[in-house]
Design a protein around this motif. Sequence first.
Motif, PDB file in Angstrom:
ATOM      1  N   GLU A  21      34.880  29.698  44.933  1.00  0.00           N
ATOM      2  CA  GLU A  21      35.999  29.618  45.880  1.00  0.00           C
ATOM      3  C   GLU A  21      35.772  30.534  47.076  1.00  0.00           C
ATOM      4  OE1 GLU A  21      38.522  27.480  45.880  1.00  0.00           O
ATOM      5  OE2 GLU A  21      37.468  26.575  44.199  1.00  0.00           O
ATOM      6  N   ARG A  24      33.250  28.824  49.355  1.00  0.00           N
ATOM      7  CA  ARG A  24      33.859  27.737  50.122  1.00  0.00           C
ATOM      8  C   ARG A  24      34.582  28.293  51.363  1.00  0.00           C
ATOM      9  NH1 ARG A  24      34.850  22.746  48.341  1.00  0.00           N
ATOM     10  NH2 ARG A  24      34.713  23.345  46.136  1.00  0.00           N
ATOM     11  N   THR A  50      29.630  26.261  39.054  1.00  0.00           N
ATOM     12  CA  THR A  50      30.524  25.749  40.092  1.00  0.00           C
ATOM     13  C   THR A  50      30.020  26.136  41.476  1.00  0.00           C
ATOM     14  OG1 THR A  50      32.347  26.083  38.528  1.00  0.00           O
ATOM     15  CG2 THR A  50      32.943  25.608  40.803  1.00  0.00           C
ATOM     16  N   GLU A  53      27.588  23.543  42.559  1.00  0.00           N
ATOM     17  CA  GLU A  53      28.265  22.318  42.979  1.00  0.00           C
ATOM     18  C   GLU A  53      28.822  22.447  44.389  1.00  0.00           C
ATOM     19  OE1 GLU A  53      31.138  21.840  39.928  1.00  0.00           O
ATOM     20  OE2 GLU A  53      29.683  21.225  38.388  1.00  0.00           O
ATOM     21  N   VAL A  54      29.399  23.611  44.710  1.00  0.00           N
ATOM     22  CA  VAL A  54      29.944  23.831  46.051  1.00  0.00           C
ATOM     23  C   VAL A  54      28.827  23.898  47.084  1.00  0.00           C
ATOM     24  CG1 VAL A  54      31.186  25.486  47.514  1.00  0.00           C
ATOM     25  CG2 VAL A  54      32.039  24.945  45.228  1.00  0.00           C
ATOM     26  N   VAL A  56      25.911  22.390  47.018  1.00  0.00           N
ATOM     27  CA  VAL A  56      25.446  21.016  47.269  1.00  0.00           C
ATOM     28  C   VAL A  56      26.445  20.282  48.144  1.00  0.00           C
ATOM     29  CG1 VAL A  56      24.979  18.798  46.176  1.00  0.00           C
ATOM     30  CG2 VAL A  56      24.071  20.906  45.156  1.00  0.00           C
ATOM     31  N   GLU A  57      27.720  20.442  47.835  1.00  0.00           N
ATOM     32  CA  GLU A  57      28.770  19.796  48.615  1.00  0.00           C
ATOM     33  C   GLU A  57      28.721  20.219  50.087  1.00  0.00           C
ATOM     34  OE1 GLU A  57      33.557  20.467  49.045  1.00  0.00           O
ATOM     35  OE2 GLU A  57      32.702  20.509  47.026  1.00  0.00           O
ATOM     36  N   LEU A  58      28.403  21.497  50.332  1.00  0.00           N
ATOM     37  CA  LEU A  58      28.374  22.022  51.693  1.00  0.00           C
ATOM     38  C   LEU A  58      27.019  21.849  52.370  1.00  0.00           C
ATOM     39  CD1 LEU A  58      30.343  25.361  51.108  1.00  0.00           C
ATOM     40  CD2 LEU A  58      31.219  23.224  52.077  1.00  0.00           C
ATOM     41  N   GLY A  59      26.043  21.317  51.642  1.00  0.00           N
ATOM     42  CA  GLY A  59      24.726  21.084  52.219  1.00  0.00           C
ATOM     43  C   GLY A  59      23.913  22.346  52.433  1.00  0.00           C
TER      44      GLY A  59
END
Length: 317
Positions: A21, A24, A50, A53-54, A56-59
Amino acid sequence: MARKKPASTVAFFGTSVIAAEVLRRLAPNLPLQLVVTRDIVGDETRRPSTVAEVAVELGLELIRVRDRRDLSAREAIATLAPDLAIAVEYGAALSPEVLGAPDRGVIGLHFSLLPRYRGGEPLRSALAAGETQTGVTTLLVEDADDRGMILVQESLPIAPDENYGALAPRAIELGSQVLLDSVRRYLGAGPKIKPKPQNEKRASRCPRLTRRHRKAPWWLDAQAVYNRLRSYAPKRGLLTWVKASEVEILRGVPLDWYDPPAGDTGTYLGMRTGRIAVLCGEKSAFGIEKLRRKDGTSVPARRFVDEERLSVGMSFV
């Protein structure tokens, strides 16, 4: 031709849900070039954290560390040679090679007012201890014991009935703001930070929060039992055994019961104001409102007593 390094580069080390978090919130505001995280290892499984995962999501470029022998993070950080690294609940000591690679060192974020509650799970530890205040600290990471020089601290009040599920988001928000401010100022944007040493006379450590810590501590007074429950609620609760079956206490409160009947702690005293009354230390009583059985079903107190056919004098152990 070698690739030119950006004007400033920052690496992020973190593994926990809280770290994810924070990542992010930081990503849009800092030049993050690399994220390093540890895999979550079970008995026979390994899965991404986690944080992974974040990332990867944010590149963001990602390194997943498999175990202590995995040198990929050390090699990546040496190649990047970032200006600064950030560590948030990484879950392991950073090697001397990693600590020495960033030009400006490593800034850590810790969820307590250091030197209080050094170590893992400071928020749960503060709740379990009945603290009325906690906070966040940014520090220059020197080792795994949270002993580095303090950069910035901000306090955070804890409400009397606040549980982990309510406190953690507030701490994450405050911690992210303080960390971002600390990084910017440390890199030269804004008022200069003067690091200060920790007062070792005020130092304390978090207890080791294993499954054993979740066992309902009936030998303590009812308020202490409630505080222990707050440190896990609302997603998890305290474990106890009734008639040789494990159950999880999800909700309950200390009972306003002056001088309850004498007996062994953990004794079922009967129903009181719709709650299962259990004798605690210091001649106090705790009222269980909701439980969860091993099969995952949740039941209110009265229904549990009826279905289990509990009688006064039985034990919660």
